[in-house]
Design a protein around this motif. Structure first.
Motif, mmCIF file in Angstrom:
data_model
loop_
_atom_site.group_PDB
_atom_site.id
_atom_site.type_symbol
_atom_site.label_atom_id
_atom_site.label_comp_id
_atom_site.label_asym_id
_atom_site.label_seq_id
_atom_site.Cartn_x
_atom_site.Cartn_y
_atom_site.Cartn_z
ATOM 1 N N SER A 27 0.838 -1.195 0.000
ATOM 2 C CA SER A 27 0.000 0.000 0.000
ATOM 3 C C SER A 27 0.871 1.241 0.000
ATOM 4 O O SER A 27 1.858 1.305 0.752
ATOM 5 N N ASN A 28 0.544 2.206 -0.849
ATOM 6 C CA ASN A 28 1.274 3.482 -0.890
ATOM 7 C C ASN A 28 2.774 3.275 -1.050
ATOM 8 O O ASN A 28 3.578 3.897 -0.357
ATOM 9 N N ASP A 29 3.132 2.401 -1.971
ATOM 10 C CA ASP A 29 4.536 2.137 -2.297
ATOM 11 C C ASP A 29 5.343 1.630 -1.112
ATOM 12 O O ASP A 29 6.561 1.827 -1.034
ATOM 13 N N LYS A 30 4.670 0.997 -0.185
ATOM 14 C CA LYS A 30 5.331 0.363 0.942
ATOM 15 C C LYS A 30 4.787 -1.046 1.109
ATOM 16 O O LYS A 30 3.685 -1.362 0.662
ATOM 17 N N LEU A 31 5.583 -1.872 1.772
ATOM 18 C CA LEU A 31 5.166 -3.246 2.047
ATOM 19 C C LEU A 31 5.273 -3.502 3.536
ATOM 20 O O LEU A 31 6.293 -3.202 4.173
ATOM 21 N N GLU A 32 4.224 -4.061 4.084
ATOM 22 C CA GLU A 32 4.210 -4.421 5.500
ATOM 23 C C GLU A 32 4.111 -5.926 5.632
ATOM 24 O O GLU A 32 3.271 -6.557 4.986
ATOM 25 N N LEU A 33 4.985 -6.508 6.446
ATOM 26 C CA LEU A 33 5.011 -7.952 6.653
ATOM 27 C C LEU A 33 4.475 -8.304 8.037
ATOM 28 O O LEU A 33 4.736 -7.597 9.018
ATOM 29 N N LYS A 34 3.759 -9.411 8.096
ATOM 30 C CA LYS A 34 3.289 -9.930 9.373
ATOM 31 C C LYS A 34 3.435 -11.441 9.356
ATOM 32 O O LYS A 34 2.989 -12.103 8.426
ATOM 33 N N GLU A 35 4.073 -11.983 10.379
ATOM 34 C CA GLU A 35 4.241 -13.426 10.461
ATOM 35 C C GLU A 35 2.947 -14.087 10.910
ATOM 36 O O GLU A 35 2.396 -13.749 11.961
ATOM 37 N N ILE A 36 2.456 -15.025 10.106
ATOM 38 C CA ILE A 36 1.250 -15.767 10.449
ATOM 39 C C ILE A 36 1.588 -16.991 11.290
ATOM 40 O O ILE A 36 0.950 -17.279 12.290
ATOM 41 N N ARG A 37 2.612 -17.708 10.876
ATOM 42 C CA ARG A 37 3.082 -18.836 11.669
ATOM 43 C C ARG A 37 4.503 -19.203 11.240
ATOM 44 O O ARG A 37 4.939 -18.897 10.127
ATOM 45 N N ARG A 38 5.196 -19.843 12.139
ATOM 46 C CA ARG A 38 6.571 -20.317 11.880
ATOM 47 C C ARG A 38 6.652 -21.742 12.392
ATOM 48 O O ARG A 38 6.043 -22.087 13.407
ATOM 49 N N PHE A 39 7.423 -22.573 11.700
ATOM 50 C CA PHE A 39 7.462 -23.982 12.075
ATOM 51 C C PHE A 39 8.814 -24.574 11.672
ATOM 52 O O PHE A 39 9.462 -24.097 10.739
ATOM 53 N N PRO A 40 9.247 -25.615 12.375
ATOM 54 C CA PRO A 40 10.503 -26.276 11.996
ATOM 55 C C PRO A 40 10.326 -27.081 10.724
ATOM 56 O O PRO A 40 9.207 -27.483 10.380
ATOM 57 N N ASN A 41 11.415 -27.288 10.008
ATOM 58 C CA ASN A 41 11.411 -28.169 8.834
ATOM 59 C C ASN A 41 12.469 -29.238 9.063
ATOM 60 O O ASN A 41 13.580 -29.164 8.532
ATOM 61 N N PRO A 42 12.144 -30.241 9.864
ATOM 62 C CA PRO A 42 13.162 -31.225 10.241
ATOM 63 C C PRO A 42 13.460 -32.217 9.127
ATOM 64 O O PRO A 42 12.582 -32.585 8.349
ATOM 65 N N ILE A 43 14.706 -32.610 9.051
ATOM 66 C CA ILE A 43 15.097 -33.714 8.180
ATOM 67 C C ILE A 43 14.795 -35.019 8.909
ATOM 68 O O ILE A 43 15.139 -35.185 10.076
ATOM 69 N N MET A 44 14.123 -35.932 8.220
ATOM 70 C CA MET A 44 13.791 -37.232 8.823
ATOM 71 C C MET A 44 14.870 -38.249 8.461
ATOM 72 O O MET A 44 15.223 -38.384 7.286
ATOM 73 N N GLU A 45 15.382 -38.948 9.455
ATOM 74 C CA GLU A 45 16.347 -40.027 9.200
ATOM 75 C C GLU A 45 15.633 -41.362 9.336
ATOM 76 O O GLU A 45 15.071 -41.688 10.389
ATOM 77 N N VAL A 46 15.635 -42.129 8.253
ATOM 78 C CA VAL A 46 14.991 -43.449 8.233
ATOM 79 C C VAL A 46 15.952 -44.435 7.586
ATOM 80 O O VAL A 46 16.327 -44.285 6.420
ATOM 81 N N ASN A 47 16.376 -45.429 8.357
ATOM 82 C CA ASN A 47 17.286 -46.453 7.840
ATOM 83 C C ASN A 47 18.504 -45.830 7.150
ATOM 84 O O ASN A 47 18.857 -46.193 6.019
ATOM 85 N N ASP A 48 19.104 -44.876 7.836
ATOM 86 C CA ASP A 48 20.334 -44.217 7.367
ATOM 87 C C ASP A 48 20.123 -43.363 6.119
ATOM 88 O O ASP A 48 21.091 -43.012 5.439
ATOM 89 N N ARG A 49 18.886 -43.034 5.797
ATOM 90 C CA ARG A 49 18.593 -42.133 4.690
ATOM 91 C C ARG A 49 17.913 -40.885 5.242
ATOM 92 O O ARG A 49 17.171 -40.957 6.224
ATOM 93 N N LEU A 50 18.152 -39.741 4.600
ATOM 94 C CA LEU A 50 17.623 -38.465 5.055
ATOM 95 C C LEU A 50 16.548 -37.979 4.090
ATOM 96 O O LEU A 50 16.781 -37.892 2.879
ATOM 97 N N TYR A 51 15.374 -37.667 4.636
ATOM 98 C CA TYR A 51 14.222 -37.296 3.822
ATOM 99 C C TYR A 51 13.611 -35.977 4.313
ATOM 100 O O TYR A 51 13.772 -35.584 5.478
ATOM 101 N N TRP A 52 12.836 -35.346 3.407
ATOM 102 C CA TRP A 52 11.919 -34.272 3.784
ATOM 103 C C TRP A 52 10.517 -34.877 3.888
ATOM 104 O O TRP A 52 10.168 -35.793 3.137
ATOM 105 N N ASP A 53 9.721 -34.333 4.795
ATOM 106 C CA ASP A 53 8.349 -34.810 4.968
ATOM 107 C C ASP A 53 7.418 -33.928 4.143
ATOM 108 O O ASP A 53 6.965 -32.869 4.597
ATOM 109 N N LEU A 54 7.120 -34.342 2.928
ATOM 110 C CA LEU A 54 6.308 -33.565 1.996
ATOM 111 C C LEU A 54 4.933 -33.254 2.566
ATOM 112 O O LEU A 54 4.452 -32.111 2.487
#
Length: 494
Positions: A27-54
């Motif tokens: 608005s009016n050549d400015k941008l205002e940010l507001k955090e809605i939520r924040r969360f961890p993005n952990p790497i999952m280790e399964v049987n010596d393999r590293l995955y992302w949880d889609l």
């Protein structure tokens, strides 16, 4: 283009260690940010393999949209950016074939050399202009092929992480260019997949969705997502899917005479170029040419960043809680210039203990072995500052213009000690901010898709209007110059 009425967008910004949903209002050549939520993005280790949880990441997006609804926030669209290279494989039924591997999974160690038996290293670089790194998408896919992965013969589509999540929201598949450009499978001159590289891994162009560029509307949220969130007619925009591309767009530069440092888990230092820069020098220096949000080329170098501190912090917290500010304070109070590491040494990629790896590096290079939290953190921060100096000097050799300023953007911009060290090490002013550059770039591209923002210059003016930029001028460069040779003496080429 001035926007008098407020228009709001939701940015989903997923980093390699955490994610956030950010509401951005222009608005009016400015941008205002507001955090809605924040969360961890952990790497999952399964049987010596590293995955992302889609599905975990998808659910976090759904929860963010539910919060938008519950707070009666009116948003025009949503855009998703993530880290680079990683991808999800889908079958013909449109279902994911398995969870995506993390780029930190050790299965790709040595993968580039194995691939070079098919296409030599220099030829591969000339085709793509991409920095050779073991976890590039090309090498990940070649490793799946070599390992006789059960899913490989039934892959129908390969979608990079932001595109996969957008697909789960819309049911529509696209390949956004900036994220695809990290894969080492794109020809940066034609902006298309290199067929010879795909043939080398027994894939074809049909295994990828159509390429689109930042600002493209993918579609509206599906009926399923509407049911889950209570939202309707919400557009999903293909922003610059690679988080660094979004962040660089939000660099508050006033001219072209700058380099940027996107500082987070990774540090990415580069310049903007009108064209790909692929030659013997960039090959020797292992620089990368990735797609920019505005169609430019990001000539840059990937440098290990806050990963080193993040991993040490986890170990220190096994004894007692510790904040990042406490780590910085301890480093500030420690004796300077006692020991250094090469932050990009493979030994720091995924060690069992980061602290032990740093101490072993110092022992093997006959240096003082840091013991305390402050000593180890100081070693990391000083080594990063010297590494930035190294890479910036190489960038200046490649740039067609003088680099006057280094802009530090991303979460690392808040580290005043490292900013001070960096200014002294490079002997140039450092301008820090915005810390939420990725989310800002994401929002601005949604604004462009909505027709309320035009050019990159206008976007950067909005950023300058909206944030406080802190400048760090070099004050102790002579002292840092005296110790640069000490760093180089223990820096080991990788």
């Amino acid at each position: 283009m001035s926007v008098e009425n407020s228009v709001s967008f939701l940015a989903i910004d997923l980093g390699a260690s955490s994610g956030r949903a950010m509401l951005g209002t222009i608005s009016n050549d400015k941008l205002e940010l507001k955090e809605i939520r924040r969360f961890p993005n952990p790497i999952m280790e399964v049987n010596d393999r590293l995955y992302w949880d889609l599905f975990y990441l998808y659910n976090q997006i759904i929860v963010a949209l539910q919060e938008v609804k519950s707070h009666s926030l009116n948003i025009t669209s949503i855009g998703i950016d993530t880290w680079g290279v990683d991808f999800v494989c889908f079958g013909k039924d449109g279902e994911p074939l398995r969870m995506p591997y993390s780029y930190r999974d050790p299965r790709t160690f040595g993968a580039p050399d194995r691939f070079f038996t098919k296409i030599p290293k220099e030829e591969l670089y000339k085709k793509t202009g991409i920095q050779i790194m073991n976890f590039n998408s090309l090498f990940q896919l070649d490793t799946l092929l070599r390992d006789n992965s059960s899913i490989y013969p039934v892959i129908d589509k390969v979608l990079f992480m932001p595109d996969a999540l957008s697909y789960l929201l819309t049911g529509k598949m696209v390949t956004e260019y900036t994220i695809a450009s990290t894969s080492q499978m794109i020809n940066p001159h034609s902006n298309k997949f290199d067929i010879s590289l795909l043939e080398a891994i027994q894939l074809s162009g049909d295994h990828f969705a159509p390429i689109v560029f930042a600002g493209h509307k993918i579609g509206n949220i599906s009926s399923s997502v509407q049911h889950l969130t209570g939202l309707q007619d919400l557009s999903v925009i293909a922003v610059a899917g690679h988080d660094t591309a979004s962040a660089v767009l939000a660099t508050p530069a006033e001219d072209k005479n700058f380099a940027y440092l996107s500082s987070g888990t990774w540090s990415l230092m580069g310049i903007e170029s009108d064209r790909p820069v692929i030659n013997d020098e960039t090959f020797a220096l292992n620089f990368t040419n990735e797609g920019g949000a505005d169609g430019s080329t990001r000539l840059l170098k990937n440098i290990c960043g806050m990963w080193l501190i993040e991993q040490c912090k986890k170990e220190w917290e096994n004894k007692q809680p510790v904040s990042y500010q406490e780590i910085v304070t301890a480093a500030e109070q420690s004796v300077p210039f006692r020991c250094f590491i090469n932050p990009d040494s493979p030994c720091f990629a995924a060690p069992g203990s980061m602290i032990t790896a740093i101490q072993a590096y110092c022992k093997e290079t006959a240096q003082y072995i840091p013991q305390t939290m402050g000593e180890i953190a100081r070693c990391i921060y000083e080594s990063l500052a010297f590494r930035y100096r190294q890479v910036l000097a190489n960038l200046q050799q490649l740039a067609e213009f003088p680099i006057h300023t280094l802009h530090i953007i991303g979460g690392g911009a808040q580290n005043k000690l490292l900013n001070t060290f960096t200014a002294d090490a490079i002997g140039k002013p450092v301008q820090a901010g915005p810390s939420e550059a990725t989310a800002i770039g994401n929002i601005l591209l949604q604004g462009k898709a909505a027709g309320i923002v035009d050019s990159k210059e206008e976007m950067r003016q909005i950023v300058r209007n909206s944030i406080n930029i802190e400048t760090f001028n070099p004050e102790n460069t002579a002292q840092w110059n005296n110790h640069y040779s000490d760093y180089l003496a223990v820096y080991r080429e990788i």
